[in-house]
Design a protein around this motif. Sequence first.
Motif, PDB file in Angstrom:
ATOM      1  N   PHE A 164       0.824  -1.352   0.034  1.00 26.32           N
ATOM      2  CA  PHE A 164       0.022   0.214   0.065  1.00 26.32           C
ATOM      3  C   PHE A 164       0.681   1.301   0.015  1.00 26.32           C
ATOM      4  O   PHE A 164       0.659   2.292  -0.685  1.00 26.32           O
ATOM      5  N   GLU A 165       2.039   1.267   0.676  1.00 22.48           N
ATOM      6  CA  GLU A 165       2.856   2.270   0.888  1.00 22.48           C
ATOM      7  C   GLU A 165       3.432   2.727  -0.428  1.00 22.48           C
ATOM      8  O   GLU A 165       3.727   4.007  -0.751  1.00 22.48           O
ATOM      9  N   GLY A 188       1.470   4.672  -2.878  1.00 23.16           N
ATOM     10  CA  GLY A 188       1.134   5.970  -2.680  1.00 23.16           C
ATOM     11  C   GLY A 188      -0.087   6.096  -1.591  1.00 23.16           C
ATOM     12  O   GLY A 188      -0.401   7.224  -1.209  1.00 23.16           O
ATOM     13  N   VAL A 189      -0.531   5.258  -1.176  1.00 24.14           N
ATOM     14  CA  VAL A 189      -1.692   5.072  -0.127  1.00 24.14           C
ATOM     15  C   VAL A 189      -0.647   5.404   1.237  1.00 24.14           C
ATOM     16  O   VAL A 189      -0.088   5.053   1.908  1.00 24.14           O
ATOM     17  N   TYR A 190      -1.432   6.664   2.111  1.00 26.46           N
ATOM     18  CA  TYR A 190      -1.150   7.079   3.245  1.00 26.46           C
ATOM     19  C   TYR A 190      -1.441   6.007   4.383  1.00 26.46           C
ATOM     20  O   TYR A 190      -2.632   5.536   4.643  1.00 26.46           O
ATOM     21  N   SER A 203       4.595   0.877   8.011  1.00 25.96           N
ATOM     22  CA  SER A 203       5.167  -0.556   8.202  1.00 25.96           C
ATOM     23  C   SER A 203       6.346  -0.775   9.013  1.00 25.96           C
ATOM     24  O   SER A 203       6.548  -1.413   9.894  1.00 25.96           O
ATOM     25  N   VAL A 204       7.319   0.239   8.737  1.00 23.88           N
ATOM     26  CA  VAL A 204       8.595   0.389   9.492  1.00 23.88           C
ATOM     27  C   VAL A 204       8.286   0.663  11.358  1.00 23.88           C
ATOM     28  O   VAL A 204       8.999  -0.259  11.617  1.00 23.88           O
ATOM     29  N   GLY A 234       1.450   9.771  -1.371  1.00 22.38           N
ATOM     30  CA  GLY A 234       2.910   9.520  -1.167  1.00 22.38           C
ATOM     31  C   GLY A 234       3.489  10.159   0.048  1.00 22.38           C
ATOM     32  O   GLY A 234       4.790  10.502   0.353  1.00 22.38           O
ATOM     33  N   ARG A 235       2.691  10.381   1.076  1.00 19.98           N
ATOM     34  CA  ARG A 235       3.403  11.043   2.448  1.00 19.98           C
ATOM     35  C   ARG A 235       3.957  10.079   3.422  1.00 19.98           C
ATOM     36  O   ARG A 235       4.441  10.534   4.283  1.00 19.98           O
TER      37      ARG A 235
END
Length: 301
Positions: free
Chosen positions: A80-81, A84-86, A91-92, A293-294
């Motif tokens: 997802f990241e 580009g999904v906020y 995850s990290v 993309g944030r």
Amino acid sequence: MKIALLTRNPKLYSHQRLIETATKRGHQMVPIDYLKCYMNITSKKPELRYQGEKLEGFDAVIPRIGASHTFYGLAVLRQFEMMGVYPVNESVAIGRSRDKLRSLQLLARDGVGLPVTAFAHDSKRTDDLLGIVGGAPVVIKLLEGTQGIGVVLSETHKSAKSVIEAFHGADVAILVQEFIKEAEGRDIRAFVVGRKLIATMERKGAKDDFRSNLHRGGSANEIELTPIEKTTALKAARSMGLNVAGVDMLRSAHGPVVMEVNSSPGLEGIEKATGVDVALAIIRFAERNAEPGRTRTKGKG
């Protein structure tokens, strides 16, 4: 907004509250069983599919990943990241918090108050290990345990040594921590959203149980934190990089000590104990921050 809710059980109280709150605010929230997702990992064209359909058009994702499925759940969240999904929690950051040893190392690096903790692979160093934490009684924790499962209180040097050597013999990774006797079976759950402390409660363990988990029969009530406790909770969430976190602390003789930073904290206990609409705080945070993309880490790390 169109929001993905990563959960294996959308009927849980926490997830129902998030769905209801998002819907009332005009958003579309889609519960997605992350174990049923699959990925097309193609250069520059990350893609996720679920039940034969492409997952597209999402503005934000709220991960509620179970501890037993962290590896695959984070793989889905990273996808997802990279699309580009906020993510409300990245995850990290979740990966850091789920690794008990790494999380303690990061908290220690940042000067957050902690119980004295020892970790070793060599069972021949058991006496040294117990000496580091001040001797019995000690708390022995499985690195993979959750909700108080895999947490043992050993009241004598002999019993502690037997438990540690048994776990090492089975090649099970454990932490050994000082026992905070003065906490008297109570702990504090501080709920952080963004860089704000939203709600706080004190949990008391069931009779004759030193663990204070509500899942184990404990009780809870609202509590006011001291300035240093507030600072500790916010600093702990920031150390993990979590936007939404449940910070568990004990009141020790040498100040507040953080036991764990939870990346998928339950809403039921704290909402009922405090009357605070925590679900609304989470949805509002997503509204303020969801931009394509944030993600700070872009799924890296």
